[in-house]
Design a protein around this motif. Structure first.
Motif, PDB file in Angstrom:
ATOM      1  N   LYS A  83       0.864  -1.179   0.000  1.00  0.00           N
ATOM      2  CA  LYS A  83       0.000   0.000   0.000  1.00  0.00           C
ATOM      3  C   LYS A  83       0.908   1.239   0.000  1.00  0.00           C
ATOM      4  N   LEU A  84       0.321   2.361  -0.345  1.00  0.00           N
ATOM      5  CA  LEU A  84       1.103   3.605  -0.348  1.00  0.00           C
ATOM      6  C   LEU A  84       1.733   3.862   1.016  1.00  0.00           C
ATOM      7  N   GLU A  85       0.967   3.571   2.072  1.00  0.00           N
ATOM      8  CA  GLU A  85       1.449   3.847   3.427  1.00  0.00           C
ATOM      9  C   GLU A  85       2.537   2.892   3.905  1.00  0.00           C
ATOM     10  N   ASP A  86       2.885   1.900   3.092  1.00  0.00           N
ATOM     11  CA  ASP A  86       4.017   1.029   3.427  1.00  0.00           C
ATOM     12  C   ASP A  86       5.351   1.674   3.054  1.00  0.00           C
ATOM     13  N   SER A  87       5.305   2.796   2.362  1.00  0.00           N
ATOM     14  CA  SER A  87       6.540   3.504   2.003  1.00  0.00           C
ATOM     15  C   SER A  87       7.267   3.931   3.268  1.00  0.00           C
ATOM     16  N   ALA A  88       8.510   3.481   3.412  1.00  0.00           N
ATOM     17  CA  ALA A  88       9.275   3.727   4.638  1.00  0.00           C
ATOM     18  C   ALA A  88      10.670   3.157   4.457  1.00  0.00           C
ATOM     19  N   MET A  89      11.538   3.448   5.419  1.00  0.00           N
ATOM     20  CA  MET A  89      12.813   2.728   5.537  1.00  0.00           C
ATOM     21  C   MET A  89      12.555   1.500   6.398  1.00  0.00           C
ATOM     22  N   TYR A  90      12.999   0.358   5.936  1.00  0.00           N
ATOM     23  CA  TYR A  90      12.849  -0.878   6.686  1.00  0.00           C
ATOM     24  C   TYR A  90      14.236  -1.326   7.162  1.00  0.00           C
ATOM     25  N   PHE A  91      14.340  -1.518   8.457  1.00  0.00           N
ATOM     26  CA  PHE A  91      15.618  -1.902   9.061  1.00  0.00           C
ATOM     27  C   PHE A  91      15.530  -3.311   9.624  1.00  0.00           C
ATOM     28  N   CYS A  92      16.537  -4.066   9.322  1.00  0.00           N
ATOM     29  CA  CYS A  92      16.726  -5.384   9.929  1.00  0.00           C
ATOM     30  C   CYS A  92      17.731  -5.223  11.068  1.00  0.00           C
ATOM     31  N   ALA A  93      17.569  -5.982  12.114  1.00  0.00           N
ATOM     32  CA  ALA A  93      18.514  -5.960  13.231  1.00  0.00           C
ATOM     33  C   ALA A  93      18.716  -7.376  13.737  1.00  0.00           C
ATOM     34  N   SER A  94      19.857  -7.592  14.378  1.00  0.00           N
ATOM     35  CA  SER A  94      20.100  -8.914  14.971  1.00  0.00           C
ATOM     36  C   SER A  94      20.881  -8.755  16.265  1.00  0.00           C
ATOM     37  N   SER A  95      20.759  -9.755  17.124  1.00  0.00           N
ATOM     38  CA  SER A  95      21.535  -9.781  18.362  1.00  0.00           C
ATOM     39  C   SER A  95      21.935 -11.218  18.655  1.00  0.00           C
ATOM     40  N   VAL A  96      23.059 -11.339  19.375  1.00  0.00           N
ATOM     41  CA  VAL A  96      23.610 -12.672  19.621  1.00  0.00           C
ATOM     42  C   VAL A  96      22.804 -13.408  20.685  1.00  0.00           C
ATOM     43  N   ASP A  97      22.205 -12.614  21.562  1.00  0.00           N
ATOM     44  CA  ASP A  97      21.531 -13.204  22.710  1.00  0.00           C
ATOM     45  C   ASP A  97      20.278 -12.388  22.958  1.00  0.00           C
ATOM     46  N   ARG A  98      19.370 -12.928  23.726  1.00  0.00           N
ATOM     47  CA  ARG A  98      18.113 -12.223  23.975  1.00  0.00           C
ATOM     48  C   ARG A  98      18.344 -10.857  24.607  1.00  0.00           C
ATOM     49  N   GLN A  99      19.289 -10.769  25.491  1.00  0.00           N
ATOM     50  CA  GLN A  99      19.473  -9.514  26.206  1.00  0.00           C
ATOM     51  C   GLN A  99      20.776  -8.821  25.839  1.00  0.00           C
ATOM     52  N   ALA A 100      21.223  -9.073  24.649  1.00  0.00           N
ATOM     53  CA  ALA A 100      22.430  -8.409  24.146  1.00  0.00           C
ATOM     54  C   ALA A 100      22.033  -7.259  23.234  1.00  0.00           C
ATOM     55  N   GLU A 101      23.020  -6.473  22.911  1.00  0.00           N
ATOM     56  CA  GLU A 101      22.785  -5.329  22.035  1.00  0.00           C
ATOM     57  C   GLU A 101      22.302  -5.785  20.663  1.00  0.00           C
ATOM     58  N   ALA A 102      21.442  -5.002  20.071  1.00  0.00           N
ATOM     59  CA  ALA A 102      20.984  -5.279  18.717  1.00  0.00           C
ATOM     60  C   ALA A 102      21.694  -4.347  17.751  1.00  0.00           C
ATOM     61  N   PHE A 103      22.131  -4.902  16.635  1.00  0.00           N
ATOM     62  CA  PHE A 103      22.835  -4.144  15.609  1.00  0.00           C
ATOM     63  C   PHE A 103      21.933  -4.042  14.383  1.00  0.00           C
ATOM     64  N   PHE A 104      21.868  -2.853  13.842  1.00  0.00           N
ATOM     65  CA  PHE A 104      20.962  -2.584  12.736  1.00  0.00           C
ATOM     66  C   PHE A 104      21.700  -2.541  11.405  1.00  0.00           C
ATOM     67  N   GLY A 105      21.001  -2.931  10.350  1.00  0.00           N
ATOM     68  CA  GLY A 105      21.505  -2.746   9.005  1.00  0.00           C
ATOM     69  C   GLY A 105      21.285  -1.325   8.535  1.00  0.00           C
ATOM     70  N   GLN A 106      21.720  -1.061   7.310  1.00  0.00           N
ATOM     71  CA  GLN A 106      21.621   0.290   6.749  1.00  0.00           C
ATOM     72  C   GLN A 106      20.226   0.609   6.215  1.00  0.00           C
ATOM     73  N   GLY A 107      19.404  -0.408   6.103  1.00  0.00           N
ATOM     74  CA  GLY A 107      18.016  -0.158   5.714  1.00  0.00           C
ATOM     75  C   GLY A 107      17.734  -0.348   4.238  1.00  0.00           C
ATOM     76  N   THR A 108      16.492  -0.636   3.938  1.00  0.00           N
ATOM     77  CA  THR A 108      15.973  -0.634   2.568  1.00  0.00           C
ATOM     78  C   THR A 108      14.903   0.435   2.500  1.00  0.00           C
ATOM     79  N   ARG A 109      15.096   1.359   1.573  1.00  0.00           N
ATOM     80  CA  ARG A 109      14.062   2.388   1.396  1.00  0.00           C
ATOM     81  C   ARG A 109      13.038   1.861   0.413  1.00  0.00           C
TER      82      ARG A 109
END
Lengths: 113, 111
Positions: A83-109
């Motif tokens: 939909k038109l309203e889906d236009s956005a930057m989409y970021f993926c993130a991952s972390s090694v453990d449940r309570q560890a820091e999450a690192f983000f990718g550069q995004g897909t516009r």
């Protein structure tokens, strides 16, 4: 330094089309996330994923969205009928453990026209 | 009531100044607190990660968490023009399934 990579960096699609956004998380990470950021707005949570299952999803993540880890390295977000309203930057993130820091990718516009 | 509040700025300071960035939150169950830096049209870059109350220092950056006041801060010492970016606070519940982000504070450090 390991990083989360996302492809494509920019995707233009027609309204109603399906898109797949791809992410390669950091290799030893086990927890995966998708977030989005509409221009000028907050980063919003979409979904978290662990052990081949969705851990939590937001109200935004309705039936038009799905996630998959098709192999040992990729993590994808599919939007079935954009939909038109889906236009956005989409970021993926991952972390090694449940309570560890999450690192983000550069995004897909994603631009829906 | 919004979960996480952050002054959007912009905040403009001269090079070398000490910068203070802040967030307030409403949910006392938040346990994990993070600061991210985001350059225009780029992904958030993790700067600091703290658990519960207290201070954490990393180089020119110091993160403070005051759970009794539901208030977190990021201090940047000897600010540089390269620090010019939007700074996002984020926080998480104990289950760490998702982060709640602030709206971001835009910082401009003038040479």
């Amino acid at each position: 330094e390991p990083e989360v990579t996302q492809t494509p960096s920019h995707q233009v699609t027609q309204m109603g089309q399906e898109v797949i956004l791809r992410c390669v998380p950091i290799s030893n990470h086990l927890y995966f996330y998708w977030y989005r950021q509409i221009l000028g707005q907050k980063v919003e949570f979409l979904v978290s994923f662990y052990n081949n299952e969705i851990s939590e999803k937001s109200e935004i993540f309705d039936d038009q969205f799905s996630v998959e880890r098709p192999d040992g390295s990729n993590f994808t977000l599919k939007i079935r009928s954009t939909k038109l309203e889906d236009s956005a930057m989409y970021f993926c993130a991952s972390s090694v453990d449940r309570q560890a820091e999450a690192f983000f990718g550069q995004g897909t516009r994603l631009t829906v026209v | 009531q919004k979960e996480v509040e952050q002054d959007p700025g912009p905040l403009s300071v001269p090079e070398g100044a000490i910068v203070s960035l802040n967030c307030t939150y409403s949910n006392s169950a938040f346990q994990y607190f993070m600061w991210y830096r985001q350059y225009s049209r780029k992904g958030p870059e993790l700067l600091m990660y703290t658990y519960s109350s207290g201070n954490k220092e990393d180089g020119r950056f110091t993160a403070q968490v005051d759970k009794s006041s539901k208030y977190i801060s990021l201090f940047i010492r000897d600010s540089q023009p390269s620090d010019s970016a939007t700074y996002l606070c984020a926080m998480s519940l104990r289950n760490f399934n998702k982060f709640y982000f602030g709206s971001g504070t835009k910082l401009n450090v003038k040479p």
